[in-house]
Structures are given as structure tokens and as C-alpha cells.
Scaffold this active site. Structure first.
Site: not given
Length: 262
Positions: A113, A221, A223
């Protein structure tokens, strides 16, 4: 062998809305520890506290995280406007030279990001302040309401260059991702290869051409739910391979070679 040390770029925040802290997302640490196999260590992104030399000698890889403040437009030759949002000049001063140094040394980094945008700016590129204001573009920002699961839900597809690095990594040319960003690449920096786009043409996946190390970066994202998501897991696994290679005292292989080895 000890786990490779992964420096996670922190962001400024306030504890109980009062006490200033350096913060790191739990999702990032979990992804680094459980999927990359690294030791997650947070970096206070402030040149008054750490130096570029300290970071390069201490860590085996870097996770350039997302964050609410944006890269200051002065870093790419433009004036700040209200649309550019909030800034973190201390983080700019750490991450932009860090990216350039890692590219030169072959030291691995993984941009997410804001980190994706930092890589582009570090290599001489520019950013749009607000993607949703561009003709034909959709709103890439996260929903303002809802649970964490709803905010990180898969919301659009990303299509990669046929036979490219990301296509080979995922074994699929099109994948579904979340989206939680406002800004995006306007002009790609020198050596930046845009290897994946959203349906509306927004760049979503990049790497640095001819870099001797791992430089994969994504606008979404990964994660979130990294251990179980079929798109997120290969990214963090490949990053872990590169970080372990560096930790073993070898120059990390180019991203393309890392993927072939995997």
C-alpha cells in the site's frame, strides 16, 4: 539457523488518544513470523532515532507497510493540496533512501500500500492524490463502516502480465484482492515495472527491473489472513526465501530467480 530479522516500518500513533507511540500492525507481524518465517521487529521510522546505515546492517529484509499518512508530494516535485491528505515526513526521510539503497545492494524489501507508493516515488515516480476522482476509476478506499473482515474483504480483481513475475508466483493471471487505498501511481519511476492492474487500470503490482534482490510490491493489503489466503501466502513465502538468503550471507537472488527456485 536463527530466523531472518525483518524490519517492519512503523507509523506514528497515539495510545489512548494521548500518548505518542510508534505503532506496527499485528497483521504484519503475524504474516512475517508465520508465513515468511522471519523475526518481526518494528522500526521507528524517524531519522532522529535510526540511521540508514543502522537499518541496512541490522536487518535481513524490510516490510514497507501501509499507513494513513501519504508520501509528501514534494518528494516527487509537486505541491501539496488538501487532496493529498496527511503526511509523515520522518517516514519519508527513512523509507525513500532505504528503498534506493536496498535496490542497489540487493537487500530484500516487500512494499504494501503506502510502501508500494514509496517504492515508486523512491525510484523517481509520481502519484495521483485521489484515485476515485479520476475518470473511469472506481473507489479503492476501504469502506468507512463495518467490521475488520468487511473492510478487508476481497473487492476487485487484479490481472498480471502473462508469464510475468506475479503470474508465475501465483500460478494464475487474475486474482481477487482487497483494496484500502486512496492514492496510486501516476507516472512509474525509473525501472519500475507495472506487472498487474485492477479492472479500472489502476497499477496494483510492481517490481524494480534488473534489481539484484527481492523488490515485489503490491497496492493491496496481503497481510490480512496471510497464512490462509492463496494470494497473500505466496507473497510472504517468497519474501521469506529472499530474507533467509540474505541472512545466510548471500546476496538475495533477483525476484525472478527466487520464484524459479520456489
Amino acid at each position: 539457523m536463527a530466523r531472518p530479522r525483518i524490519g517492519i516500518i512503523g507509523n506514528p500513533a497515539f495510545l489512548n488518544e494521548t500518548y505518542p507511540v510508534h505503532a506496527g500492525g499485528v497483521m504484519n507481524s503475524i504474516a512475517v513470523a508465520e508465513v515468511s518465517g522471519g523475526m518481526p521487529l518494528m522500526i521507528p521510522a524517524d531519522p532522529a532515532l535510526v540511521t540508514l546505515e543502522d537499518l541496512l546492517e541490522t536487518f535481513d529484509g524490510f516490510l514497507l507497510t501501509g499507513g494513513r499518512p501519504n508520501v509528501h508530494p514534494e518528494e516527487y516535485g509537486e505541491e501539496a493540496t488538501e487532496a493529498h491528505g496527511a503526511f509523515d515526513r520522518a517516514r519519508d526521510a527513512i523509507t525513500l533512501p532505504l528503498v534506493r539503497a536496498c535496490v542497489e545492494r540487493g537487500q530484500p524489501f516487500f512494499g504494501i500500500c503506502r510502501g508500494f507508493q514509496e517504492v515508486n516515488v523512491a525510484m523517481g515516480g509520481t502519484l495521483y492524490p485521489e484515485i476515485r476522482d479520476l475518470p473511469g476509476r472506481m473507489n479503492h478506499r476501504m469502506p468507512p463502516e463495518g467490521t475488520v473482515e468487511e473492510k478487508f474483504a476481497l473487492r476487485h480483481s487484479v490481472t498480471f502480465t502473462e508469464g510475468g513475475v506475479f503470474h508465475r508466483l501465483f500460478g494464475a493471471q487474475t486474482v481477487m484482492t482487497n483494496t484500502l487505498h486512496g492514492q496510486g501511481i501516476k507516472v512509474p519511476g525509473k525501472r519500475i515495472v507495472i506487472d498487474g492492474h485492477a479492472d479500472d487500470g489502476t497499477p496494483e503490482a510492481i517490481y524494480v527491473a534488473d534489481a539484484p534482490g527481492f523488490t515485489l510490491s503490491v497496492q493491496w493489503h496481503p497481510e490480512y489472513n496471510a497464512a490462509n489466503d492463496p494470494v497473500s501466502r505466496p507473497l510472504f513465502e517468497a519474501f521469506g526465501v529472499a530474507a533467509r538468503a540474505w541472512a545466510e550471507g548471500r546476496q538475495a537472488a533477483p525476484a525472478q530467480a527466487v520464484l524459479r527456485a520456489g
